[in-house]
Design a protein around this motif. Structure first.
Motif, PDB file in Angstrom:
ATOM      1  N   LEU A 237       0.813  -1.220   0.000  1.00  0.00           N
ATOM      2  CA  LEU A 237       0.000   0.000   0.000  1.00  0.00           C
ATOM      3  C   LEU A 237       0.843   1.264   0.000  1.00  0.00           C
ATOM      4  O   LEU A 237       0.464   2.273  -0.606  1.00  0.00           O
ATOM      5  CB  LEU A 237      -0.952   0.004   1.203  1.00  0.00           C
ATOM      6  N   VAL A 238       1.990   1.233   0.680  1.00  0.00           N
ATOM      7  CA  VAL A 238       2.812   2.451   0.765  1.00  0.00           C
ATOM      8  C   VAL A 238       3.492   2.794  -0.558  1.00  0.00           C
ATOM      9  O   VAL A 238       4.080   3.872  -0.690  1.00  0.00           O
ATOM     10  CB  VAL A 238       3.873   2.329   1.882  1.00  0.00           C
ATOM     11  N   THR A 239       3.433   1.892  -1.533  1.00  0.00           N
ATOM     12  CA  THR A 239       3.994   2.201  -2.846  1.00  0.00           C
ATOM     13  C   THR A 239       3.047   3.070  -3.659  1.00  0.00           C
ATOM     14  O   THR A 239       3.416   3.569  -4.717  1.00  0.00           O
ATOM     15  CB  THR A 239       4.275   0.909  -3.629  1.00  0.00           C
ATOM     16  N   ASP A 244       0.733   6.718   3.211  1.00  0.00           N
ATOM     17  CA  ASP A 244       1.929   6.514   4.011  1.00  0.00           C
ATOM     18  C   ASP A 244       1.717   5.311   4.938  1.00  0.00           C
ATOM     19  O   ASP A 244       0.671   4.654   4.890  1.00  0.00           O
ATOM     20  CB  ASP A 244       2.280   7.774   4.805  1.00  0.00           C
ATOM     21  N   TYR A 245       2.680   5.036   5.803  1.00  0.00           N
ATOM     22  CA  TYR A 245       2.592   3.850   6.659  1.00  0.00           C
ATOM     23  C   TYR A 245       1.424   3.932   7.633  1.00  0.00           C
ATOM     24  O   TYR A 245       0.716   2.938   7.857  1.00  0.00           O
ATOM     25  CB  TYR A 245       3.909   3.647   7.425  1.00  0.00           C
ATOM     26  N   TYR A 249      -1.654   1.181   7.675  1.00  0.00           N
ATOM     27  CA  TYR A 249      -2.055   0.380   8.844  1.00  0.00           C
ATOM     28  C   TYR A 249      -3.541   0.563   9.153  1.00  0.00           C
ATOM     29  O   TYR A 249      -4.242  -0.395   9.485  1.00  0.00           O
ATOM     30  CB  TYR A 249      -1.213   0.765  10.057  1.00  0.00           C
ATOM     31  N   ARG A 250      -4.034   1.794   9.020  1.00  0.00           N
ATOM     32  CA  ARG A 250      -5.455   2.045   9.296  1.00  0.00           C
ATOM     33  C   ARG A 250      -6.353   1.382   8.255  1.00  0.00           C
ATOM     34  O   ARG A 250      -7.453   0.921   8.571  1.00  0.00           O
ATOM     35  CB  ARG A 250      -5.721   3.551   9.363  1.00  0.00           C
ATOM     36  N   ILE A 251      -5.898   1.337   7.000  1.00  0.00           N
ATOM     37  CA  ILE A 251      -6.669   0.683   5.937  1.00  0.00           C
ATOM     38  C   ILE A 251      -6.795  -0.814   6.235  1.00  0.00           C
ATOM     39  O   ILE A 251      -7.888  -1.402   6.136  1.00  0.00           O
ATOM     40  CB  ILE A 251      -6.005   0.913   4.564  1.00  0.00           C
ATOM     41  N   ILE A 252      -5.682  -1.441   6.596  1.00  0.00           N
ATOM     42  CA  ILE A 252      -5.709  -2.878   6.898  1.00  0.00           C
ATOM     43  C   ILE A 252      -6.551  -3.157   8.152  1.00  0.00           C
ATOM     44  O   ILE A 252      -7.291  -4.152   8.210  1.00  0.00           O
ATOM     45  CB  ILE A 252      -4.274  -3.412   7.063  1.00  0.00           C
ATOM     46  N   LYS A 271     -10.113   6.612   8.697  1.00  0.00           N
ATOM     47  CA  LYS A 271      -9.684   7.843   9.359  1.00  0.00           C
ATOM     48  C   LYS A 271      -8.415   8.395   8.713  1.00  0.00           C
ATOM     49  O   LYS A 271      -7.433   7.694   8.512  1.00  0.00           O
ATOM     50  CB  LYS A 271      -9.417   7.569  10.842  1.00  0.00           C
ATOM     51  N   GLY A 272      -8.463   9.668   8.347  1.00  0.00           N
ATOM     52  CA  GLY A 272      -7.303  10.328   7.761  1.00  0.00           C
ATOM     53  C   GLY A 272      -7.107  10.079   6.286  1.00  0.00           C
ATOM     54  O   GLY A 272      -6.097  10.520   5.717  1.00  0.00           O
TER      55      GLY A 272
END
Length: 294
Positions: A237-239, A244-245, A249-252, A271-272
């Motif tokens: 995802l960060v690619t 960003d990281y 993490y929030r997406i997962i 969120k965010g």
């Protein structure tokens, strides 16, 4: 000592009256407004004072005249305005006007917006430098054919092969923004994936993007391997641009709570998440349907 504190009835009455008068005058002093209701302004003196202020501002400008270079008045900052002799109020009017997304295109309009005096305007206006398309407007390039219809996909030029010279012909784009588009496009091997990536080019307004896409479009999109949102790892995802990281993490975490995403639009509830960039992020993602064995 007793003789000093023994008063007759008349003396006591006098002392009581004196106390009443003191309290009365104190109340009048605190609660009655003795100021004049109308302050008369001497217009002649005020006008003379304003002229003196203007002359001081002009004198200050002349002292630093050798340091003044041509500039676009749309980009006057607090510091620049003060060196030119503008007051804080005049600078604030200009900044408030620019915050609305509006542009000053003439000396007359500059005075209407800032309300600077004629004398100060005469001193600083020779240094105004407006864009070439303001001083010498070029004929507007229409996005329509001679028959009045918008250009079709085939009639548009490929945004991935467009040169600065071709892009600069778009009304209001200019050489700087044209070079910025080409530089941003060339950061990716293969160029743009879709027209929506123009939103990531700094300085391009929605109006300018609309004018660009009326004449240009991505005909040879960059080939990418889209990522399955429901199986992607943080490292995957960060690619993606704008993720960003922390967001990954929030997406997962959201995916685990929902037991997988049903659509890409559900990302906007994370969120965010940068909702205004969803169209760009969607270019890199997909949701694969699971095949159920019979």
């Amino acid at each position: 000592m007793k003789s000093h504190f023994t008063y007759t009835k008349q003396q006591r009455n006098g002392i009581f009256l004196l106390v009443i008068l003191i309290i009365t005058f104190q109340c009048i002093y605190f609660f009655v407004d003795f100021s004049s209701e109308k302050n008369k302004v001497n217009q002649e003196a005020l006008s003379k004072f304003e002229k003196e202020i203007d002359s001081l501002r002009i004198a200050k400008l002349k002292e630093s005249k050798s340091k003044v270079f041509p500039f676009n008045p749309n980009y006057i900052t607090d510091y620049k305005g003060s060196t030119l002799g503008m007051t804080n109020e005049e600078i604030d009017r200009l900044l408030a006007f620019r915050k609305q997304g509006k542009w000053i295109n003439s000396t007359k309009q500059f005075q209407e917006v800032t309300k600077v005096s004629d004398s100060l305007l005469d001193e600083i206006s020779p240094y105004f430098k407006f864009p070439e398309w303001v001083n010498s407007p070029k004929p507007k390039y229409s996005n329509q054919n001679y028959n009045g219809k918008p250009k079709t996909f085939n009639q548009k030029q490929d945004l991935n092969t467009a040169t600065v010279e071709q892009l600069v012909k778009v009304n209001g784009l200019g050489k700087v923004l044209s070079e910025r588009i080409v530089k941003f496009r060339n950061k990716f091997k293969g160029g743009f994936i879709a027209d929506v990536q123009l939103q990531d080019v700094y300085g391009l307004t929605p109006e300018i993007i609309k004018k660009i896409t009326e004449r240009f479009t991505v005909k040879t999109p960059r080939q990418i391997q889209r990522i399955n949102l429901n199986t992607a790892k943080v490292e995957d995802l960060v690619t993606i641009q704008h993720i960003d990281y922390d967001l990954a993490y929030r997406i997962i975490e959201q995916r685990q709570l929902k037991e997988k995403f049903k659509s890409l639009n559900e990302l906007t509830k994370v969120k965010g998440f940068p909702v205004n960039k969803i169209e760009i992020i969607e270019l890199y993602l997909l949701i694969e349907k699971e095949i159920v064995d019979e």
